[in-house]
Enzyme design. Structure first.
Site, short mmCIF file in Angstrom:
data_model
loop_
_atom_site.label_atom_id
_atom_site.label_comp_id
_atom_site.label_asym_id
_atom_site.label_seq_id
_atom_site.Cartn_x
_atom_site.Cartn_y
_atom_site.Cartn_z
N CYS A 181 46.67 25.65 19.84
CA CYS A 181 48.04 25.16 19.99
C CYS A 181 49.08 26.24 19.71
O CYS A 181 50.27 26.03 19.91
CB CYS A 181 48.28 23.97 19.08
N CYS A 193 50.76 9.68 17.86
CA CYS A 193 49.95 10.78 18.40
C CYS A 193 50.79 11.50 19.46
O CYS A 193 51.50 10.85 20.23
CB CYS A 193 48.68 10.26 19.04
N SER A 194 50.65 12.82 19.53
CA SER A 194 51.45 13.57 20.51
C SER A 194 50.99 13.24 21.92
O SER A 194 49.90 12.72 22.14
CB SER A 194 51.34 15.07 20.25
N HIS A 204 53.26 17.60 24.42
CA HIS A 204 52.55 18.73 23.84
C HIS A 204 51.60 19.36 24.86
O HIS A 204 50.39 19.17 24.80
CB HIS A 204 51.78 18.25 22.60
#
Lengths: 381, 381
Positions: free
Chosen positions: B81, B198-199, B326
């Site tokens: 990430c 949650c992304s 994301h």
């Protein structure tokens, strides 16, 4: 700005290690390079790791988990056959920047057996011929033949030379002589490339410890140091020809011109070269791209032994990708290891006598992928 | 050594673009960033490209084939990430080194739909629980609850806040309010994480043009420049706890300490933060890891609105990974875009008034993979 030096560098013997892991192979080379420098992982301030097969798999961090999880910054890079050299250059950059003094660069690949296959990626419409690597480099050879009359035997002689060199290198995958007749008579893969004129898929790893001048002096490591005179990279500048055929020459010429300028030398001052002989045709083409001879004269260089051990500018004394092997992500640093070893006068039987300046070259990519080229000029301290 | 500035930065609206390609998405952001700087690809001296999904696929070179194949050096990086932020930092490094003056950094990912899934890699023996990302960050939340009494409602409030912020951001994937009751009542993924905590997996890209101080002045671009006060990275230093559970805090603490030192500031001087809220639990934990409050006080910050728009130090005003989305390789540069936009006073409805210093944070990895963290401190010129 500080000069940057290599103070530790090594590689594992290239071969087939199906029982090992990618981070494990990387760790072996890293520990060898650290030993060579007389340092430990605790001395490293950053890590750059090059690998293609698990490019998104945090190979650098996983290697640190095996040899010392010290919390240092890790960057994982992937750049086709220039992957290892890219990691090396990024490490060099951090020292040039004055951000770090001591940095580790590692290149690793686990490939298994087989020929260097397709280039992946999507090919632009209209691209000529097959998209496998042997076919591309066959095209490149045929182009050279058409323009300059280069012969099948001349291409084959590259392979004879590099296989001969590899008999003197204990870290080479293969160490057998391959006479011209055997090379020319081997299974034809893509004219004019027989099987013995294609590089060897192997597993391998190589690593280097780079250090700032100040730190080298502080640590008293100048006796084992190799100076990095130039570090350059390029991608392929657009040429019309690329609409029909992938190109590895344009990027090499750009990087070579910039590297000679950065080093403040001309090609005639180079004493040995490790260049990207992924196929025998490539070696001849790159003699010209790197300025070792005029365009069209590459055949002469192989005919008169100029690039053989003992010649004016020996090329691929390690055995090259053709015989030492070509573990993609490791090759860039392995080439730097070979040249460094000669500059240190530690190359044993295959030592290029009096070597003061050496050049390393890798270039990779494929149809629809573009090209990555890296060139380093190294100097005896 | 030269200060380094951002002179152009932008991102596409995060969303679902199955009809586009990865290099195409990268090209869109690159052109936006170049436009923002008033420059063209011909002005760029190097490119750093971050992508995970096609990490070995030369995304940078393929992007150049679409917007200008100029032959510049291209490095492709992958670092979980932290991929985009790694590309950004490597670009910064080349300017610090004085090797280049004007460099492009791009981050891109095409993910499709779904939850952020497994971490890949091989898990060391003995690791607790499931290896999916939601499960790992559920563990991290439960640990915080056990130690400090943090409640389900406090974690859920992070998601309420970030979804609210995203209603003010035209580049966010989602732009809807999610009241606390709705967040807490959503499908439970891994206690205490509901689906809205949650992304969001999305496609996206972001890009930045970095420039040396000398060049910024020469080009007259200081009016749009943002100064990079600190650029730091880390991996996870070993702690016993990692034998049982993956860790994202250690790396963040190391990088934060180094970033504050490099910037010569303390956390109390930061006016806004974009941090890695891949799950709602992560945001609270990182308040503490980044020094925005004492250990154990994260719950208070979300309770009293300190980190909401209008509070003392707004966090994830963009909507964060939870609502903006994301796209792994793009997130690092998208966070830098958000903070830069506030420092330029161009954030419209969601502007953090009087913002002078902002911090961006990303951290990624997984069980058996290790961790990559990147932190940047940016300053209004």
């Amino acid at each position: 700005m500080s000069d940057v030096y290599i103070v530790g560098i090594d590689m594992i013997r290239f071969g087939r290690y199906p029982e090992k892991t990618v981070p494990g192979l990387a760790a072996e080379a890293a520990l060898l390079a650290l030993d060579d420098a007389g340092l430990t992982i605790r001395d490293m301030q950053a890590l750059f790791c090059g690998n293609l097969g698990q490019a998104s798999g945090m190979v650098g961090q996983r290697m640190l988990a095996e040899i010392g999880q010290t919390g240092i910054p890790v960057t994982n890079v992937a750049n086709a056959c220039a992957t290892g050299a890219t990691a090396f250059r990024d490490a060099w950059m951090t020292i040039k920047a004055g951000v770090y003094d001591t940095v580790l660069a590692v290149g690793v690949e686990q490939m298994g057996k087989g020929l260097l296959g397709g280039g992946g990626g999507v090919s632009p419409e209209g691209l000529v011929g097959s998209y496998t690597m042997p076919a591309m480099f066959a095209h490149i050879g045929m182009e050279h033949s058409k323009r300059y009359g280069t012969t099948f035997a001349q291409f084959a002689q590259v392979s004879v030379k590099n296989h001969h060199h590899s008999t003197l290198n204990p870290k080479s995958m293969y160490r057998v002589e391959t006479p011209l007749k055997e090379v020319m008579g081997a299974e034809m893969i893509a004219w004019p490339l027989t099987k013995l004129m294609c590089s060897v898929n192997v597993d391998g790893s190589a690593a280097a410890v780079l250090m700032s001048e100040k730190k080298v002096r502080e640590r008293g490591l100048m006796d084992r140091a190799v100076r990095i005179r130039a570090s350059e990279m390029s991608s392929n500048p657009f040429e019309d020809r690329q609409m029909a055929m992938p190109d590895f020459s344009g990027a090499t010429r750009v990087a070579a011109a910039n590297a000679y300028e950065q080093a403040g030398i001309g090609p005639e001052e180079v004493n040995l070269v490790e260049l990207h002989d992924c196929f025998a045709t490539a070696e001849l083409v790159h003699y010209e791209n790197l300025g070792l001879c005029a365009f069209g004269d590459a055949g002469k260089l192989i005919d008169d032994g100029t690039t053989a051990l003992g010649g004016r500018v020996p090329v691929n004394v390690s055995g090259g990708l053709l015989s030492k092997g070509h573990p993609l992500g490791a090759t860039g640093i392995a080439n730097i290891y070979e040249v460094s070893t000669h500059l240190r006068g530690k190359a044993g039987e295959r030592q290029v006598e009096g070597a003061r300046i050496g050049l390393t070259h890798v270039v990779g990519g494929g149809p629809g992928m573009g090209t990555a080229c890296a060139i380093h000029v190294l100097e005896k301290v």
